[in-house]
Design an enzyme around this catalytic site. Structure first.
Site, mmCIF file in Angstrom:
data_model
loop_
_atom_site.group_PDB
_atom_site.id
_atom_site.type_symbol
_atom_site.label_atom_id
_atom_site.label_comp_id
_atom_site.label_asym_id
_atom_site.label_seq_id
_atom_site.Cartn_x
_atom_site.Cartn_y
_atom_site.Cartn_z
ATOM 1 N N LYS A 69 1.807 1.244 -2.527
ATOM 2 C CA LYS A 69 0.946 1.497 -3.811
ATOM 3 C C LYS A 69 -0.320 2.573 -3.486
ATOM 4 O O LYS A 69 -1.227 2.248 -2.230
ATOM 5 C CB LYS A 69 0.534 0.205 -4.334
ATOM 6 C CG LYS A 69 -0.181 0.350 -5.637
ATOM 7 C CD LYS A 69 -0.453 -1.305 -6.270
ATOM 8 C CE LYS A 69 -0.922 -1.272 -7.531
ATOM 9 N NZ LYS A 69 -1.154 -2.851 -7.907
ATOM 10 N N SER A 144 0.565 -3.809 -12.703
ATOM 11 C CA SER A 144 0.174 -2.505 -12.324
ATOM 12 C C SER A 144 1.117 -1.630 -10.999
ATOM 13 O O SER A 144 0.845 -0.433 -11.012
ATOM 14 C CB SER A 144 -1.046 -2.513 -11.947
ATOM 15 O OG SER A 144 -1.463 -3.349 -10.691
ATOM 16 N N SER A 168 0.699 -8.448 -11.018
ATOM 17 C CA SER A 168 1.168 -6.932 -10.900
ATOM 18 C C SER A 168 2.096 -6.576 -9.881
ATOM 19 O O SER A 168 2.752 -5.697 -9.695
ATOM 20 C CB SER A 168 -0.108 -6.110 -10.583
ATOM 21 O OG SER A 168 -0.853 -5.680 -11.560
HETATM 22 N N1 GLN Z 1 -2.111 -7.132 -16.032
HETATM 23 C C1 GLN Z 1 -3.118 -7.751 -15.565
HETATM 24 C C2 GLN Z 1 -4.320 -6.867 -15.513
HETATM 25 O O1 GLN Z 1 -4.282 -6.235 -16.199
HETATM 26 C C3 GLN Z 1 -2.731 -8.073 -13.877
HETATM 27 C C4 GLN Z 1 -2.949 -6.788 -13.145
HETATM 28 C C5 GLN Z 1 -2.917 -7.123 -11.607
HETATM 29 O O2 GLN Z 1 -2.483 -8.173 -11.153
HETATM 30 N N2 GLN Z 1 -3.417 -6.222 -10.827
HETATM 31 O O3 GLN Z 1 -5.521 -7.385 -15.125
#
Ligand code: GLN
Length: 491
Positions: A69, A144, A168
């Site tokens: 990532k 994400s 995410s």
């Molecule tokens: N969807 C969640 C957020 O927007 C989790 C994102 C994540 O785990 N980085 O914060």
């Protein structure tokens, strides 16, 4: 080569039937052909692809290439966290997990696209454009870590690293039909991960199967003197071998059965519901007991998370000021104007929204009412899990209430996007490990409806802190019984 899991590729290389350099070149070519920008018909899952083939590795992972990532710092390689404000940033060092995996024999193949600073559930918040879901290119891959999930599902990388703050790793794994594991908080070093919410961020594997997840995780864990919150994992990560579940009591949280009751719009899709129930029956066939457990405060997890994560983000992102890293707005008349213009131009809409929410929640007059209260809810949720694990070994839920949604479907409504995290944030707040494995496809005659037919569904299994080996074993047994075929997503 495409048919080989990472573990199978390692066996081929060790047996002298495959050269690591050929495997690397094979994936690099596939990544370049199918994984780059939308204008050339790619999935847009990569932000950078290696051009040099690394030397053969004597490490146990034998040179099987790894996609990482974007937010992991990689020495001399763009590390931008999906943001314009870090566009072209070349770190002078690599994140601990990336160096550990390189030493273990998993060299860097590519960097993957992601939501900006890991904020999002659809990968539509990236400054580098959305990622497409390989199962259906009009749909999101989740987020994400959407680039990592899409790359593995499409067969453009054998395995990948993601990060999980509130879901995410697990949610994109579910929406792309692969395996994603969020480890116990502290099991993996955060050193060199561009921070979102430091008390929640955790790196983990996105892989084709449970064995690969165990293999990768085994080389990621361990204390790191550069991260004071990292811990020595008790023992080693074993490769999972369980085929039965007689040793497991599974708990289904009563309070998470009807998300729509707490949050209108968060209903579990019928196809997801039936795939989940089918998995419970398969678990019973393998000898598990299934019973109801109670997590009375879990329905409040989402509200607490969306105060705590933005609060931490507003503090972490203060460092992007145009002075020390990346973008600096030109032509400002004074320092304050330079800061504000840089941050206005460099951050996307969702990141600015979170900074404002977080700054507000931390402001002197509101700190106790919002941040303080959310912290107390977080403690309650952790206690709920501890009590629940006195009666059961593992807790199961769907990973996401819905299958992959259409690109643009939720972008105008942040609230409906935040509901994507309903099932995953409770475990994040409690700091406990959780894995998502594919458990079926929607619309297989189960009432999922034709519009969502044929899209993958994820099953989430969570356990107490440091129960990764049990979690992987249970996931392995279930994976065998479910027999999910992800081949259709390969490009
Ligand atoms: N969807 C969640 C957020 O927007 C989790 C994102 C994540 O785990 N980085 O914060």
């Amino acid at each position: 080569m495409l048919e080989l899991s990472a573990a199978a590729a390692i066996a081929e290389i060790e047996g002298g039937r495959l050269r690591a350099a050929d495997l690397f070149a094979f994936y690099r070519d596939r990544a370049t052909e199918h994984g780059l920008g939308l204008e050339i018909g790619g999935l847009n899952c990569f932000t950078w692809i290696a051009d040099e083939i690394p030397e053969d590795s004597s490490g146990p992972l034998r040179g099987v290439p790894l996609a990482v990532k974007d937010l992991f710092c990689t020495e001399g390689v763009p590390s931008q966290s999906g943001s314009r404000i870090l566009e072209g940033y070349l770190p002078p060092y690599s994140a601990t997990v990336v160096s550990r995996l390189a030493t273990a024999g998993a060299p860097l193949l590519a960097k993957t696209n992601q939501d900006e600073f890991a904020m999002g559930s659809s990968n539509e918040n990236s400054a580098f454009g959305p990622v497409l879901n390989p199962w259906s290119r009009t749909r999101v891959p989740g987020g994400s870590s959407g680039g990592s999930a899409a790359a593995v599902a499409a067969g453009l990388a054998p395995w990948a690293l993601g990060t999980d703050t509130g879901g995410s790793i697990r949610q994109p794994a579910a929406l792309c039909g692969i395996v994603g594991l969020k480890p116990t908080y502290g099991a993996v070093s955060r050193y060199g991960m561009i921070a979102f919410a430091s008390s929640l961020d955790q790196a983990g594997p996105l892989t084709r199967d449970v064995t690969d997840a165990a293999l990768l995780l085994g080389h990621m864990i361990g204390r790191d003197p550069c991260d004071a919150t990292s811990l020595q994992f008790p023992g080693a990560i074993e490769l999972p071998s369980a085929e039965r579940l007689d040793w497991v009591r599974l708990g289904v949280p009563a309070e998470l059965q009807r998300p729509g009751a707490d949050f209108p719009g968060a209903e579990v899709q019928p196809g997801v519901r039936s795939a989940f129930e089918r998995s419970l029956r398969l678990a019973e066939d393998l000898g598990a007991t299934v019973e109801e457990v109670h997590l009375p405060h879990a329905p409040h997890a989402l509200s607490a998370y969306y105060l705590l994560a933005p609060a931490e983000a507003s503090s972490n992102l203060a460092r992007f000021d145009g002075v020390r890293y990346g973008l600096r707005a030109e032509g400002a008349r004074d320092l304050l104007e330079m800061y504000t213009r840089t941050r206005h131009d460099g951050f996307g809409a969702e990141v600015r929204r979170r900074i404002m929410l977080g700054t507000y929640a931390l402001s002197a007059g509101y700190y106790d009412a919002y941040y303080g209260r959310a912290q107390r809810v977080r403690t309650k949720i952790a206690e709920d899990f501890r009590e629940a694990f006195e009666g059961v070994d593992l807790i199961v839920t769907p990973t996401s209430a819905n299958v992959a949604f259409e690109l643009g479907e939720k972008t105008a409504d942040p609230w409906s996007m935040y509901l994507s995290d309903y099932f995953t944030v409770p475990m994040s707040l409690a700091g406990i490990p959780a894995i998502s494995i594919p458990c079926g496809l929607s619309g297989d005659g189960d009432g999922g409806g034709p519009s969502v037919a044929g899209l993958p569904i994820g099953l989430q299994i969570a356990g107490p802190a440091f129960s990764e080996n049990r979690l992987l074993d249970a996931a392995h047994a279930l994976e065998g019984a479910i027999g999910f075929d992800a081949g259709r997503a390969r490009v």
